[in-house]
Design a protein around this motif. Structure first.
Motif, PDB file in Angstrom:
ATOM      1  N   HIS A 129       1.421   7.120   5.925  1.00  0.00           N
ATOM      2  CA  HIS A 129       2.035   6.724   7.197  1.00  0.00           C
ATOM      3  C   HIS A 129       1.478   5.438   7.795  1.00  0.00           C
ATOM      4  O   HIS A 129       1.661   5.165   8.974  1.00  0.00           O
ATOM      5  CB  HIS A 129       1.964   7.874   8.219  1.00  0.00           C
ATOM      6  N   GLY A 130       0.774   4.647   7.003  1.00  0.00           N
ATOM      7  CA  GLY A 130       0.431   3.293   7.405  1.00  0.00           C
ATOM      8  C   GLY A 130      -0.762   3.120   8.302  1.00  0.00           C
ATOM      9  O   GLY A 130      -1.075   2.006   8.723  1.00  0.00           O
ATOM     10  N   ALA A 131      -1.471   4.223   8.626  1.00  0.00           N
ATOM     11  CA  ALA A 131      -2.661   4.133   9.465  1.00  0.00           C
ATOM     12  C   ALA A 131      -3.563   5.320   9.159  1.00  0.00           C
ATOM     13  O   ALA A 131      -3.133   6.308   8.554  1.00  0.00           O
ATOM     14  CB  ALA A 131      -2.292   4.120  10.945  1.00  0.00           C
ATOM     15  N   PHE A 132      -4.818   5.202   9.572  1.00  0.00           N
ATOM     16  CA  PHE A 132      -5.810   6.262   9.336  1.00  0.00           C
ATOM     17  C   PHE A 132      -6.396   6.672  10.671  1.00  0.00           C
ATOM     18  O   PHE A 132      -7.162   5.929  11.284  1.00  0.00           O
ATOM     19  CB  PHE A 132      -6.897   5.736   8.395  1.00  0.00           C
ATOM     20  N   PHE A 133      -6.019   7.844  11.139  1.00  0.00           N
ATOM     21  CA  PHE A 133      -6.505   8.366  12.417  1.00  0.00           C
ATOM     22  C   PHE A 133      -7.710   9.256  12.158  1.00  0.00           C
ATOM     23  O   PHE A 133      -7.592  10.311  11.523  1.00  0.00           O
ATOM     24  CB  PHE A 133      -5.396   9.153  13.123  1.00  0.00           C
TER      25      PHE A 133
ATOM     26  N   LYS B 275      -6.438  -0.733   9.258  1.00  0.00           N
ATOM     27  CA  LYS B 275      -5.565   0.447   9.416  1.00  0.00           C
ATOM     28  C   LYS B 275      -6.272   1.605  10.121  1.00  0.00           C
ATOM     29  O   LYS B 275      -5.641   2.628  10.409  1.00  0.00           O
ATOM     30  CB  LYS B 275      -5.071   0.921   8.041  1.00  0.00           C
ATOM     31  N   TRP B 276      -7.543   1.469  10.372  1.00  0.00           N
ATOM     32  CA  TRP B 276      -8.297   2.559  11.001  1.00  0.00           C
ATOM     33  C   TRP B 276      -8.000   2.633  12.489  1.00  0.00           C
ATOM     34  O   TRP B 276      -7.912   1.605  13.177  1.00  0.00           O
ATOM     35  CB  TRP B 276      -9.794   2.357  10.797  1.00  0.00           C
ATOM     36  N   ARG B 277      -7.848   3.851  12.999  1.00  0.00           N
ATOM     37  CA  ARG B 277      -7.709   4.125  14.430  1.00  0.00           C
ATOM     38  C   ARG B 277      -8.784   5.153  14.773  1.00  0.00           C
ATOM     39  O   ARG B 277      -8.669   6.320  14.388  1.00  0.00           O
ATOM     40  CB  ARG B 277      -6.308   4.652  14.767  1.00  0.00           C
ATOM     41  N   VAL B 278      -9.813   4.707  15.464  1.00  0.00           N
ATOM     42  CA  VAL B 278     -11.036   5.507  15.617  1.00  0.00           C
ATOM     43  C   VAL B 278     -11.120   6.135  17.005  1.00  0.00           C
ATOM     44  O   VAL B 278     -11.103   5.434  18.029  1.00  0.00           O
ATOM     45  CB  VAL B 278     -12.284   4.643  15.353  1.00  0.00           C
ATOM     46  N   PHE B 279     -11.222   7.443  17.032  1.00  0.00           N
ATOM     47  CA  PHE B 279     -11.435   8.206  18.259  1.00  0.00           C
ATOM     48  C   PHE B 279     -12.785   8.926  18.164  1.00  0.00           C
ATOM     49  O   PHE B 279     -13.428   8.918  17.117  1.00  0.00           O
ATOM     50  CB  PHE B 279     -10.311   9.228  18.452  1.00  0.00           C
ATOM     51  N   PHE B 280     -13.171   9.547  19.258  1.00  0.00           N
ATOM     52  CA  PHE B 280     -14.395  10.340  19.273  1.00  0.00           C
ATOM     53  C   PHE B 280     -14.035  11.790  19.549  1.00  0.00           C
ATOM     54  O   PHE B 280     -13.281  12.098  20.480  1.00  0.00           O
ATOM     55  CB  PHE B 280     -15.368   9.798  20.329  1.00  0.00           C
ATOM     56  N   CYS B 281     -14.551  12.680  18.711  1.00  0.00           N
ATOM     57  CA  CYS B 281     -14.248  14.107  18.858  1.00  0.00           C
ATOM     58  C   CYS B 281     -14.752  14.635  20.199  1.00  0.00           C
ATOM     59  O   CYS B 281     -14.145  15.520  20.792  1.00  0.00           O
ATOM     60  CB  CYS B 281     -14.865  14.892  17.717  1.00  0.00           C
ATOM     61  N   ASP B 282     -15.853  14.088  20.642  1.00  0.00           N
ATOM     62  CA  ASP B 282     -16.336  14.331  21.994  1.00  0.00           C
ATOM     63  C   ASP B 282     -17.179  13.134  22.388  1.00  0.00           C
ATOM     64  O   ASP B 282     -17.526  12.291  21.563  1.00  0.00           O
ATOM     65  CB  ASP B 282     -17.117  15.646  22.110  1.00  0.00           C
TER      66      ASP B 282
ATOM     67  N   ILE C 139      -1.991  14.812  15.196  1.00  0.00           N
ATOM     68  CA  ILE C 139      -2.458  15.319  13.899  1.00  0.00           C
ATOM     69  C   ILE C 139      -3.361  14.248  13.291  1.00  0.00           C
ATOM     70  O   ILE C 139      -2.886  13.225  12.774  1.00  0.00           O
ATOM     71  CB  ILE C 139      -1.288  15.649  12.963  1.00  0.00           C
ATOM     72  N   PHE C 140      -4.663  14.470  13.394  1.00  0.00           N
ATOM     73  CA  PHE C 140      -5.629  13.517  12.857  1.00  0.00           C
ATOM     74  C   PHE C 140      -5.697  13.648  11.343  1.00  0.00           C
ATOM     75  O   PHE C 140      -5.565  14.742  10.780  1.00  0.00           O
ATOM     76  CB  PHE C 140      -7.011  13.760  13.472  1.00  0.00           C
ATOM     77  N   ASP C 141      -5.901  12.519  10.686  1.00  0.00           N
ATOM     78  CA  ASP C 141      -6.085  12.538   9.241  1.00  0.00           C
ATOM     79  C   ASP C 141      -7.429  13.130   8.869  1.00  0.00           C
ATOM     80  O   ASP C 141      -7.543  13.837   7.858  1.00  0.00           O
ATOM     81  CB  ASP C 141      -5.967  11.116   8.677  1.00  0.00           C
ATOM     82  N   LEU C 142      -8.453  12.863   9.686  1.00  0.00           N
ATOM     83  CA  LEU C 142      -9.792  13.369   9.396  1.00  0.00           C
ATOM     84  C   LEU C 142     -10.610  13.449  10.680  1.00  0.00           C
ATOM     85  O   LEU C 142     -10.639  12.498  11.459  1.00  0.00           O
ATOM     86  CB  LEU C 142     -10.507  12.452   8.392  1.00  0.00           C
TER      87      LEU C 142
END
Length: 244
Positions: free
Chosen positions: A36-40, A65-72, A135-138
């Motif tokens: 899907h063109g990106a990595f969440f 392509k990385w989209r970086v979030f923090f789990c907490d 829906i996160f990839d990882l």
């Protein structure tokens, strides 16, 4: 959401665990970009941050392509030593060609309740307005000595949260008390989740999470993403009784 049995990989030492974990991350990224063109991806703090700072700069990946979030995240200023963003900014982001606009950060200068709402909005904007649940990839998760993961602690009411993507917490039993955290409906919709644990001090809790049948279950045992992987060194896996 499936409830698959976790996959457990045991290596000799922390360096081998780091290599395996980062290879797994690179493979997840490649798969996501192809699909899907990106990595969440969601990151967690603690010892995991140091592991990733060592291993991720060595992988082959398209960082754009990385989209970086923090789990907490701890609700503290970015220059505070407790800020997970700060740890990654100094330890990892400075070493790789990752655009800061693709790293999604909390707003520490508003209330923790407002910060949780804002972080959920950032997530919604990134995943698309028509997204009911992200829906996160990882998700890269940590496990505390009490079995907590993200900022979801044993017996805490947030374990039962079913409606919001990101929740505030003001009474964390581990300081600092104010944090935001992804909730289990988000965690358990992820395509992949991974834990890494090394050292004798982790062995008892690893055994309880992976082989115990506690009621109520420990938070780390409640992670039921499509695929859950544990990367352990021999010391952390030393009390497991199952054949690995």
């Amino acid at each position: 959401m499936s409830h698959c049995k976790p996959k457990v990989t045991v290596r000799e030492n922390g360096e081998e665990v780091c290599t395996d974990l980062c290879t797994y991350i690179a493979n997840c990224a490649t798969e996501a970009v192809a699909n899907h063109g990106a990595f969440f991806i969601g990151l967690s703090g603690g010892s995991l941050a140091n592991t990733l700072a060592k291993g991720l700069p060595l992988i082959e990946t398209d960082w754009s392509k990385w989209r970086v979030f923090f789990c907490d995240e701890r609700h503290v200023p970015f220059d505070n030593a407790d800020s997970t963003y700060r740890v990654y900014k100094e330890g990892l982001f400075a070493k790789v060609p990752l655009s800061d606009k693709h790293v999604f950060k909390i707003k520490p200068d508003i209330t923790v309740e407002a910060a949780a709402l804002d972080y959920a909005k950032q997530m919604k904007d990134a995943f698309g307005e028509d997204c009911d649940w992200p829906i996160f990839d990882l998700l890269l998760l940590g496990m505390g000595p009490d079995g907590h993961t993200c900022s979801l602690f044993p017996t805490h009411p947030l374990l039962e949260e079913e409606t919001v993507w990101v929740a505030p917490i003001n009474d964390s039993p581990k300081p600092p008390p104010s944090r935001i955290t992804m909730t289990f409906p988000v965690i358990n919709r992820a395509k992949h989740s991974a834990f890494a644990a090394c050292g004798d001090s982790k062995a008892s809790m690893v055994q309880r999470v992976l082989e115990g049948d506690e009621k109520p279950p420990l938070p780390a045992a409640m992670v039921q993403s499509c695929e859950v992987c544990w990367f352990l060194d021999k010391a952390a896996a030393s009390l497991l009784t199952a054949k690995l």
